[in-house]
Scaffold this active site. Structure first.
Site, PDB file in Angstrom:
ATOM      1  N   ASP A   1       0.821  -1.216   0.000  1.00  0.00           N
ATOM      2  CA  ASP A   1       0.000   0.000   0.000  1.00  0.00           C
ATOM      3  C   ASP A   1       0.851   1.260   0.000  1.00  0.00           C
ATOM      4  O   ASP A   1       0.315   2.366  -0.001  1.00  0.00           O
ATOM      5  CB  ASP A   1      -0.937   0.011   1.220  1.00  0.00           C
ATOM      6  CG  ASP A   1      -2.400  -0.056   0.809  1.00  0.00           C
ATOM      7  OD1 ASP A   1      -2.671  -0.371  -0.365  1.00  0.00           O
ATOM      8  OD2 ASP A   1      -3.274   0.205   1.655  1.00  0.00           O
TER       9      ASP A   1
ATOM     10  N   ASP B   1       1.369  -9.682   9.229  1.00  0.00           N
ATOM     11  CA  ASP B   1       1.904  -8.320   9.202  1.00  0.00           C
ATOM     12  C   ASP B   1       3.337  -8.388   8.699  1.00  0.00           C
ATOM     13  O   ASP B   1       4.038  -9.379   8.928  1.00  0.00           O
ATOM     14  CB  ASP B   1       1.861  -7.690  10.601  1.00  0.00           C
ATOM     15  CG  ASP B   1       0.473  -7.190  10.956  1.00  0.00           C
ATOM     16  OD1 ASP B   1      -0.403  -7.170  10.073  1.00  0.00           O
ATOM     17  OD2 ASP B   1       0.262  -6.831  12.135  1.00  0.00           O
TER      18      ASP B   1
ATOM     19  N   ASP C   1       6.032  -7.325   9.649  1.00  0.00           N
ATOM     20  CA  ASP C   1       7.093  -7.540  10.636  1.00  0.00           C
ATOM     21  C   ASP C   1       6.885  -8.840  11.416  1.00  0.00           C
ATOM     22  O   ASP C   1       7.633  -9.107  12.356  1.00  0.00           O
ATOM     23  CB  ASP C   1       7.165  -6.370  11.613  1.00  0.00           C
ATOM     24  CG  ASP C   1       5.887  -6.220  12.431  1.00  0.00           C
ATOM     25  OD1 ASP C   1       4.829  -5.994  11.813  1.00  0.00           O
ATOM     26  OD2 ASP C   1       5.937  -6.317  13.663  1.00  0.00           O
TER      27      ASP C   1
ATOM     28  N   ASP D   1      -9.930  -6.366  12.253  1.00  0.00           N
ATOM     29  CA  ASP D   1      -9.795  -7.785  12.554  1.00  0.00           C
ATOM     30  C   ASP D   1     -10.903  -8.283  13.479  1.00  0.00           C
ATOM     31  O   ASP D   1     -11.617  -9.234  13.162  1.00  0.00           O
ATOM     32  CB  ASP D   1      -8.414  -8.072  13.139  1.00  0.00           C
ATOM     33  CG  ASP D   1      -7.955  -6.983  14.108  1.00  0.00           C
ATOM     34  OD1 ASP D   1      -8.801  -6.227  14.612  1.00  0.00           O
ATOM     35  OD2 ASP D   1      -6.739  -6.893  14.366  1.00  0.00           O
TER      36      ASP D   1
END
Length: 853
Positions: free
Chosen positions: A173, A237, A239, A334
């Site tokens: 993004d 994610d 990370d 979520d």
């Protein structure tokens, strides 16, 4: 849960509820209540120490005693302490009471949720790989450093799963068409677009972006879903580095339950959060997230209420498509998605094994950004998606979701508890009307019971007072976030938590100011207490209550001060805790030594071994490491540090050929989930209460040291800034006065002010020889003018020439002028001249100066 336990649970809850509601209201004398309250505390302490009381029936008995103590307290609190003394007193009293109701409400809900946590076993995959569902791995990213994305994407390619059924995508993004066309960020977005495309190509995975950045992370995932088609989706994610067994341990549940939409796994973090790092508690005490993932989630899983946490989760595509993809009405997309799918009758599951390794926020400011988003998102679910009114949810699911969002009002409650005793001591605001005897009989047993219950339920994952510390440092910053959602539930926007930052030096967090002010006000209340103790004997009971309350707040605040002192962080890669035996080999010199692994990172490892003079700093040596899966790694290294500590040597090595062996190093550091499980198991058996108290005292001393250091540092910085401001102010005032004086002196000799002017004019230098120059008018006054002209040697200071000017009405004037200054500037000359024969041409000059624009 066995059938017998279910029946016992239902019967016990029914009988106990009726009995406790009645007994909670029975009037007792103060002495009787004192005996009852502290007697029950003794029983609870005894039961907490008995291992057999950890069974479902034992939990019901224990939590029933906790509930009874709480009901006795709230019955007394409601009927005996709330009365009108005045508008301000009643407002303060009401705020404290509402804060107590919030805390008590969360406790009651959690008692039900945590009746019996479900330890769900891993469902093995069948031998026939043709039965395995196809899987897409999504790695959404926005502005995170590209090297973080590289590690996660590399680890995703190493996941143990049939390659023909696995596709991996980077969802960027940060490189959308919207970002790439941005006037300011466009160049950086294009560079990111090219770099991540190249990374995806080098790893043999997919790269997806979209036209516009709409609906944040949820929009990014939904856009990717339109370009992919696998049956299941693993969301990571960027990370969150996965272990090789994450799919082997989660996919089987989907084959077992066709109505399953989610398998959530815990989030493990390799680095300490800012509070752990700044207070030095990382690795010594359970991390803050452990209570949520190891305590709350297994408990909610019993009630089919484990929810999507944004990452480290496997979801069924068909279920997501049924509700239009990942929901995006709130900024906790979520949990909102899980709520929506639970209401559709789908099931969820939680596997209590950490199989990703992520990054905590690096600074306190980033930590608050993350927690504010969680807080606002869960409160949005409260106001926009109220689970209580959702007919598709079961009653236990409603209770579970309500307990989660109701918890996030803690910012309001903690703030009220922090300021309430200070308000009484400083300003006489009567917020808690009770004598010290009543507090000892009712309030103190309830407070102690809550600590014992917390230890009973979460003692393996959360030590006493840690929740209070974490909630206290967040409270003052979450109050505006809570107020913002209450005022406008749809207004909050998604903010990405910054990750992977470095800090070159220690510094005081810019967010420390409000907390320091609050701490200073609490300290100021102590001498006021002493004064009022002697001056107002009638209020000594209330003052005593508020003093102990204030001292509790001060102890928590003192330990919290160190959380705002940001410590230096310049390491390229975080070191992960590691254990195991490794070999140090140098075949040319015949060296083969065994060592105990202590830490591990992408750039090197640490170990300890019996002292040997055969190793030295600067030497190269081969390291052999074998993980719990039996994978053997043989890596060339260079010794960076090697020193003696008693009979032991501490060794630190850096990996050679780091870039060439990058994928191998990623698998070594992040591929083994047993390492993260072992780290969590270190604190399974909590230390004694005395050791925990001593640890908290040490944290208080650390907080005081860094808090004082931060205060001095901030004071020096503020004084420097104040001196700089005064210097700036003095300098500018001096310059302004000098300019005014110069302007005044300059204009005293000038009869007319010069006006700005522009336009083409002709300077007739020599009419006989036909020398005429075109000039640019710069200023004009009744006494003269200024022009800019190409430099020529034909004119000079003192010459008298003519100037031709045409005003806006087309009227041409030819006026004689005398050159007063003629200075060269490169290829041009600046000319200043005065009008000659002004008295004879006064009307013409006035019309030229004032009659045109």
């Amino acid at each position: 849960m066995p059938a017998v336990s279910s029946i016992l649970l239902a019967l016990s809850l029914g009988v106990l509820t009726i009995g406790f509601v009645y007994l909670g209201q029975v009037r007792l004398s103060l002495d009787e209540q004192l005996l009852l309250g502290w007697g029950l505390i003794g029983v609870m302490m005894l039961l907490n120490a008995i291992k057999s009381m950890k069974t479902p029936l034992g939990r019901i008995i224990f939590l029933s005693l906790t509930l009874f103590v709480y009901l006795r307290y709230m019955s007394w609190r409601t009927t005996d302490t709330l009365f009108f003394l005045g508008p301000l007193d009643f407002a303060g009293m009401a705020l404290v009471y509402v804060a107590e109701l919030q805390v008590g409400g969360v406790s009651l809900l959690n008692m039900f949720v945590n009746l019996w946590p479900l330890n769900r076993p891993i469902a093995p995959l069948p031998p026939d790989e043709s039965l395995y569902p196809s899987i897409d791995i999504f790695i959404p990213t926005y502005n995170e450093p590209e090297d973080i994305v590289r590690v996660t994407a590399t680890a995703a390619t190493q996941i143990d799963y049939p390659k023909d059924k696995l596709k991996i995508y980077i969802l960027d993004d940060g490189g959308t068409e919207q970002r790439r066309s941005h006037l300011v960020h466009g160049a950086a977005a294009w560079q990111r677009f090219r770099n991540l495309n190249a990374l995806a190509d080098s790893l043999g995975i997919g790269y997806l972006t979209r036209a516009r950045n709409e609906h944040a992370k949820a929009g990014n995932i939904n856009s990717a879903m339109r370009h992919t088609n696998s049956e299941l989706i693993l969301i990571l994610d960027c990370d969150h580095v996965p272990t090789v067994d994450i799919l082997r341990n989660t996919v089987g549940l989907f084959l077992k339950d066709p109505n399953l939409f989610l398998v959530q796994t815990p989030h493990f973090f390799v680095n300490p959060d800012p509070i752990e790092r700044n207070l030095g508690s990382f690795g010594r005490a359970p991390s803050e997230n452990e209570m949520f993932y190891r305590g709350a989630h297994p408990a909610m899983d019993l009630w089919n209420a484990s929810f999507f946490c944004g990452s480290a989760a496997l979801l069924k595509r068909s279920a997501l498509e049924e509700v239009g993809g990942v929901c995006g009405e709130t900024i906790t997309e979520d949990a909102e998605t899980a709520l929506t799918l639970h209401s559709k009758g789908y099931n969820s599951a939680f596997i209590d094994r950490p199989m990703v390794c992520g990054l905590s926020p690096d600074t306190f400011g980033d930590f608050i950004v993350q927690r504010s988003r969680w807080c606002q998102g869960m409160l949005q679910i409260c106001f926009l998606k109220n689970p209580v009114k959702n007919r598709g949810l079961s009653l236990p699911q409603k209770i579970c979701y309500t307990s989660v969002y109701f918890f996030w009002f803690f910012g309001f409650s903690r703030f009220i508890f922090f300021v309430a005793p200070t308000m009484f001591i400083l300003f006489g605001l009567q917020v808690y009307n009770a004598s010290s005897d009543q507090v000892l009989a009712y309030a103190a047993p309830n407070l102690v019971a809550s600590f014992i219950a917390s230890d009973y339920l979460f003692g393996r994952f959360r030590w006493p007072l840690y929740s209070e510390l974490y909630e206290s440092v967040q409270a003052i910053f979450l109050v505006p976030a809570i107020a913002g959602v209450v005022n406008a539930p749809r207004r909050p926007t998604f903010l990405v938590t910054p990750k992977g930052q470095t800090m070159d030096e220690d510094f005081l967090s810019p967010m420390a100011g409000p907390f320091y002010v609050m701490f200073g006000i609490m300290l100021a209340a102590l001498p006021v207490f002493v004064f009022k103790w002697f001056e107002y004997p009638a209020f000594r009971d209330a003052l005593t209550v508020c003093l102990f309350w204030l001292l509790l707040n001060l102890s928590i605040a003192l330990a919290s001060l160190g959380a705002f002192w940001e410590k230096r962080q310049i390491r390229r890669h975080y070191r992960a805790w590691a254990r195991g035996t490794i070999k140090l080999i140098d075949e040319t010199r015949g060296i083969e030594l065994s060592a105990e692994l202590t830490d591990l990172s992408l750039s090197g490892l640490g170990a300890k071994l019996p002292w040997s003079d055969r190793l030295a700093k600067g030497e190269c040596i081969t390291v052999e490491v074998t993980n719990s899966l039996g994978k053997r790694f043989v890596l060339p290294t260079k010794i960076l540090r090697y020193f003696k500590q008693g009979n032991t040597a501490l060794l630190g090595v850096s990996f050679l050929e780091e870039e060439e062996r990058f994928a191998e190093l990623v698998q070594l550091v992040y591929g083994d989930s047993q390492r993260w499980e072992d780290f969590w198991q270190m604190h399974e058996k909590p230390p004694s209460s005395l050791k925990i108290a001593l640890h908290f005292v040490r944290m208080g001393m650390t907080g005081a040291k860094f808090g004082f250091r931060g205060f001095i540092d901030a004071l020096i910085r503020w004084m420097k800034q104040l001196l700089q401001f005064f210097y700036w102010l003095l300098s500018n005032v001096t310059l302004a006065l000098a300019a005014i004086g110069a302007f005044w002196r300059k204009n005293q000799g000038r009869r007319h002010y010069r006006a700005w002017a522009q336009g083409k004019v002709n300077l007739v230098v020599d009419e006989i020889r036909g020398i005429t120059l075109t000039a640019e008018l710069t200023d004009l006054s009744p006494s003269g003018l200024g022009v800019k002209v190409p430099w020529t040697p034909h004119i000079g200071r003192g010459d008298t020439i003519a100037i031709e000017l045409t005003d806006r009405y087309g009227k041409k004037s030819v006026l004689p002028i005398e050159i007063l200054r003629y200075s060269r500037q490169g290829d041009f000359a600046i000319v200043g001249a005065r009008f000659v024969e002004k008295e004879l041409r006064l009307t013409e000059i006035a019309r030229l100066v004032y009659g045109s624009n």
